[in-house]
Design a protein around this motif. Structure first.
Motif, PDB file in Angstrom:
ATOM      1  N   THR A 220       2.927  -9.802  -6.240  1.00  0.00           N
ATOM      2  CA  THR A 220       2.381  -9.355  -4.961  1.00  0.00           C
ATOM      3  C   THR A 220       3.506  -9.046  -3.973  1.00  0.00           C
ATOM      4  OG1 THR A 220       0.403 -10.670  -5.319  1.00  0.00           O
ATOM      5  CG2 THR A 220       0.853 -10.007  -3.049  1.00  0.00           C
ATOM      6  N   THR A 221       4.534  -9.886  -3.985  1.00  0.00           N
ATOM      7  CA  THR A 221       5.647  -9.669  -3.053  1.00  0.00           C
ATOM      8  C   THR A 221       6.352  -8.338  -3.327  1.00  0.00           C
ATOM      9  OG1 THR A 221       5.957 -12.048  -2.916  1.00  0.00           O
ATOM     10  CG2 THR A 221       7.789 -10.685  -2.150  1.00  0.00           C
ATOM     11  N   ILE A 222       6.539  -8.022  -4.607  1.00  0.00           N
ATOM     12  CA  ILE A 222       7.183  -6.737  -4.932  1.00  0.00           C
ATOM     13  C   ILE A 222       6.346  -5.580  -4.391  1.00  0.00           C
ATOM     14  CG2 ILE A 222       7.823  -5.171  -6.822  1.00  0.00           C
ATOM     15  CD1 ILE A 222       8.572  -7.597  -8.478  1.00  0.00           C
ATOM     16  N   VAL A 223       5.033  -5.673  -4.613  1.00  0.00           N
ATOM     17  CA  VAL A 223       4.159  -4.583  -4.166  1.00  0.00           C
ATOM     18  C   VAL A 223       4.167  -4.495  -2.635  1.00  0.00           C
ATOM     19  CG1 VAL A 223       1.765  -3.761  -4.135  1.00  0.00           C
ATOM     20  CG2 VAL A 223       2.756  -4.656  -6.253  1.00  0.00           C
ATOM     21  N   LYS A 224       4.188  -5.658  -2.000  1.00  0.00           N
ATOM     22  CA  LYS A 224       4.256  -5.679  -0.535  1.00  0.00           C
ATOM     23  C   LYS A 224       5.549  -5.023  -0.056  1.00  0.00           C
ATOM     24  CE  LYS A 224       2.474  -9.530   1.756  1.00  0.00           C
ATOM     25  NZ  LYS A 224       2.606 -10.912   2.208  1.00  0.00           N
ATOM     26  N   ASP A 225       6.659  -5.416  -0.674  1.00  0.00           N
ATOM     27  CA  ASP A 225       7.965  -4.887  -0.255  1.00  0.00           C
ATOM     28  C   ASP A 225       8.120  -3.391  -0.543  1.00  0.00           C
ATOM     29  OD1 ASP A 225       8.568  -7.410   0.541  1.00  0.00           O
ATOM     30  OD2 ASP A 225       9.868  -7.905  -1.165  1.00  0.00           O
ATOM     31  N   SER A 226       7.366  -2.905  -1.523  1.00  0.00           N
ATOM     32  CA  SER A 226       7.497  -1.482  -1.868  1.00  0.00           C
ATOM     33  C   SER A 226       6.916  -0.587  -0.776  1.00  0.00           C
ATOM     34  CB  SER A 226       6.762  -1.189  -3.176  1.00  0.00           C
ATOM     35  OG  SER A 226       5.360  -1.181  -2.949  1.00  0.00           O
ATOM     36  N   GLY A 227       6.036  -1.147   0.053  1.00  0.00           N
ATOM     37  CA  GLY A 227       5.403  -0.350   1.101  1.00  0.00           C
ATOM     38  C   GLY A 227       4.223   0.464   0.609  1.00  0.00           C
ATOM     39  N   LEU A 228       3.789   0.245  -0.648  1.00  0.00           N
ATOM     40  CA  LEU A 228       2.645   1.004  -1.187  1.00  0.00           C
ATOM     41  C   LEU A 228       1.409   0.806  -0.313  1.00  0.00           C
ATOM     42  CD1 LEU A 228       1.233   2.627  -3.523  1.00  0.00           C
ATOM     43  CD2 LEU A 228       0.778   0.414  -4.610  1.00  0.00           C
ATOM     44  N   ARG A 229       0.748   1.922   0.000  1.00  0.00           N
ATOM     45  CA  ARG A 229      -0.489   1.859   0.790  1.00  0.00           C
ATOM     46  C   ARG A 229      -1.636   2.463   0.009  1.00  0.00           C
ATOM     47  NH1 ARG A 229       1.355   3.984   6.632  1.00  0.00           N
ATOM     48  NH2 ARG A 229      -0.850   3.647   7.104  1.00  0.00           N
ATOM     49  N   GLY A 230      -2.849   1.982   0.321  1.00  0.00           N
ATOM     50  CA  GLY A 230      -4.040   2.382  -0.418  1.00  0.00           C
ATOM     51  C   GLY A 230      -4.249   3.884  -0.399  1.00  0.00           C
ATOM     52  N   ARG A 231      -4.519   4.450  -1.572  1.00  0.00           N
ATOM     53  CA  ARG A 231      -4.696   5.900  -1.690  1.00  0.00           C
ATOM     54  C   ARG A 231      -6.160   6.317  -1.637  1.00  0.00           C
ATOM     55  NH1 ARG A 231       0.416   5.912  -0.444  1.00  0.00           N
ATOM     56  NH2 ARG A 231       1.927   6.146  -2.110  1.00  0.00           N
TER      57      ARG A 231
END
Ligand SMILES: Cc1cc2nc3c(=O)[nH]c(=O)nc-3n(C[C@H](O)[C@H](O)[C@H](O)COP(=O)(O)O)c2cc1C
Ligand code: FES
Lengths: 438, 183
Positions: free
Chosen positions: A51-62
């Motif tokens: 979860t932290t990696i995904v959070k840090d990546s800045g990915l936002r819902g498409r």
């Protein structure tokens, strides 16, 4: 890639790299292309680390709202003794949008892998992929991919040799745009009418079957494996404008345009160059009159308004519209805007679940009035009536379908008022007259 | 047929008794292999009710539409009321509540397809199938044609669906040839 066209050199193909490559569909083919390495890597980490990696990546819902994905996942509290669910939203019904369809048709395992990683991260034992009923081919491809993944031990108890149990189920919709709304989707899986629920409680507290649930769009989940293998910093660095909008995004381009299709670009790409260089501009001898940049629910814009837009969440808002689902609808100067706005209103009237009065009545009266104007029977006060109805439909209902109907009407009247006036004063549609003369 | 007192019959028998249009010989669907298939579906969800949409799909695949008697049977199998099932069936546009032609044609006419000439495609289907109007079935029983909202294939205007097949980029001129493929 600009599927069904060859990739354009200015695209950055991540999700669409294998569109058009039938060999990428099978488990063996997908593994040859590096598939399921991300799942293996993720399963070797602590769920919170994923979860932290995904959070840090800045990915936002498409799926439309652009909510930060890692943050959404962090709302889930595994180990509270409850069942936990992940829903994958593959209802894709927003007019102008057809990207999830191609992800599922060409790279079904990319979605299975993304679902499995997300399920692991949030502690969900079961994933439901909700696919709209009309998507017969995506349904078949996804069913086959899930079957293969189970057979290979990638899903089920002890998924991929780890400790977690991850089940993935395909749920076939039955024709209802509103089931793309997250709580309507949950009702639909539960075997109910697809009425959106009042929030709070939010899905992370009480979602599917009353249990903590996370819901993500197909494209969001398909991006996750890339982030796991290549890292948060790599993903975050893919950014051409606002640092709040990193990564690549598939834009579905349709309507009056020379090369319709799905184009994948890094967020922040200049919109005018996108429309002309990648998509080829308007059909020969025509001009773009209106652009709806993010699916039917976002404000209609004129070509002049969008010229300087940067294609990311902030950029489209600054330009006066929204990124939405990334469905770019092009309308050329041979089209009647009154007719098309009426057609959009008809769509929303047809799709209203009818539980809120403002939406049920508002969408249907809006359609009747706009269609009456188009038929040459409008009166000068009709426009004020429409705006008043639109005001009553905005911000007052359980979900935003009602607002979504008001949006094209208000922006359409604002920007193409001359066309409405011409219909009302001339008592006929000038475009029909021109077509009849030609 | 007289209406039996409540409680004396199963929901299915009651529905059949109330509906004079139904043949007395309603053949239950969820027996044998289909029952096994439904039981497998039930393992995928924590509640019986959640198998409702899949069960209705099974009905439609077998019979071509979802009759009141079939709704009653589904209700019985899933432990809900026939009225509840009907409420769900009527919400979703893809379940047919009456028989349709042998081939069911759906043409997208939502704005992105509309600006690409989708209405001409609809007209061509209505003319060449002989069904004449939206929702009607051609006199030979072969086609029912409807307009549908966005099929999620907007870049391939005009997409149509015939039964389970999606055909992309259809123009009015191609319609006779497409129809010929569906005897
Ligand atoms: C009327 C309505 C229709 C929607 N349709 C879809 C849809 O078809 N697909 C989708 O992913 N999200 C759709 N959404 C957005 C979902 O509610 C939800 O925000 C999204 O699936 C969350 O996933 P994301 O965070 O990955 O974007 C819709 C929302 C509304 C209000
Ligand atoms: S508008 Fe026709 S398929 Fe989307």
């Amino acid at each position: 890639m600009g599927y069904p066209h060859p990739p354009h050199p200015r695209e950055t193909v991540l999700l669409s790299q294998y569109f058009g490559d039938p060999e990428a569909r099978s488990l063996a083919g997908w593994r040859q292309r590096g598939g399921y390495r991300a799942l293996e890597q993720a399963l070797a980490m602590e769920p919170t680390a994923v979860t932290t990696i995904v959070k840090d990546s800045g990915l936002r819902g498409r799926g439309g709202a652009g909510f930060p994905t890692g943050t959404k996942w962090s709302f889930m509290k595994p180990g509270d003794g409850k069942a936990h669910y992940l829903c994958c939203n593959a209802d894709e019904s927003e007019p102008g949008t057809f990207k999830d369809r191609e992800i599922m048709r060409w790279t079904p395992h990319a979605l299975v892998e993304g679902c499995a990683i997300a399920a692991y991260a949030i502690g969900a034992e079961t994933v439901y992929i909700y696919i709209r009923g009309e998507f017969t081919e995506p349904l078949q491809r996804m069913t086959e991919a899930v079957r293969e993944a189970y057979a290979a031990g990638l899903l089920g108890p002890g998924a991929m040799g780890g400790k977690a149990r991850i089940d993935v189920r395909i749920h076939k919709g039955a024709g209802a745009y509103i089931c793309g709304e997250e709580t309507a989707l949950m009702n639909s899986i539960e075997g109910r009418r697809g009425n959106p629920r009042i929030k709070p409680p939010f899905p992370a507290t009480a979602g599917l079957f009353g249990m903590p649930t996370t819901i993500n769009n197909v494209e969001t989940l398909a991006a996750v494996p890339h982030i796991i293998t290549q890292g948060a910093a790599w993903y975050k660095a893919m950014c051409l404008s606002s640092p709040k909008s990193p990564g690549t995004k598939l834009f579905s381009v349709c309507g009056n345009v020379r090369r319709p299709g799905n184009y994948e670009v890094v967020l922040g790409f200049p919109f005018e160059e996108f429309l002309y260089d990648l998509c080829g501009g308007p059909p020969a001898g025509r001009k773009f009159k209106a652009i709806i940049p993010g699916g039917a629910s976002v404000p209609i814009q004129t070509m002049d308004e969008v010229r300087a837009t940067k294609m990311d969440y902030e950029g489209f808002v600054a330009g006066g519209s929204m990124l939405g689902s990334g469905g770019v609808i092009c309308i050329d100067d041979a089209q009647c805007m009154v007719k098309q706005i009426g057609r959009l209103a008809r769509f929303f009237a047809h799709e209203s679940c009818a539980q809120c009065t403002q939406c049920r009545e508002g969408t249907s009266w809006t359609t009747k009035i706009v269609e009456r104007i188009e038929a040459g029977q409008g009166t000068p006060d009709d426009l004020d009536t429409l705006l008043e109805i639109a005001d009553n439909m905005t911000g007052k209902t359980i979900c935003v379908l009602s607002d979504s109907c008001a949006v094209p009407v208000v922006s359409g009247i604002q920007k193409f008022r001359d066309e409405f006036d011409a219909h009302i004063q001339g008592h006929r549609c000038p475009f029909r007259v021109a077509a009849a003369a030609a | 047929m007289s209406v039996p007192p409540p409680g004396s019959l199963t929901q299915l028998e009651r529905a059949a008794a109330f509906d004079p249009a139904l043949p007395d010989a309603y053949e239950p669907l969820f027996v044998g292999e289909r029952r096994v298939a439904l039981d497998e579906v039930l393992t995928r969800y924590p509640t019986r009710m959640a198998a409702l949409l899949p069960a209705l799909w099974m009905v439609q695949e077998a019979r071509g539409w979802v009759s009141e008697a079939a709704m009653a049977e589904v209700a019985e199998v899933l432990h809900v009321t026939p009225a509840y099932v009907k409420g769900v069936v009527t919400f979703y546009t893809m379940y047919h509540q009456r028989p349709v032609g042998r081939h069911f044609v759906q043409v997208c006419t939502t704005s992105p397809c509309n600006v690409c000439g989708a209405e001409d495609v609809v007209r061509a289907f209505l003319t060449h199938t002989g069904s004449g109007e939206i929702g009607a079935t051609s006199p030979d029983g072969r086609f029912t044609v409807i307009e549908v909202e966005c099929l999620g294939a907007c870049g391939f205007a005009t997409p149509i669906m015939i039964d389970e097949d999606v055909i992309e980029g259809v123009t009015a001129a191609q319609v006779p040839e497409i129809i010929a493929r569906y005897p």
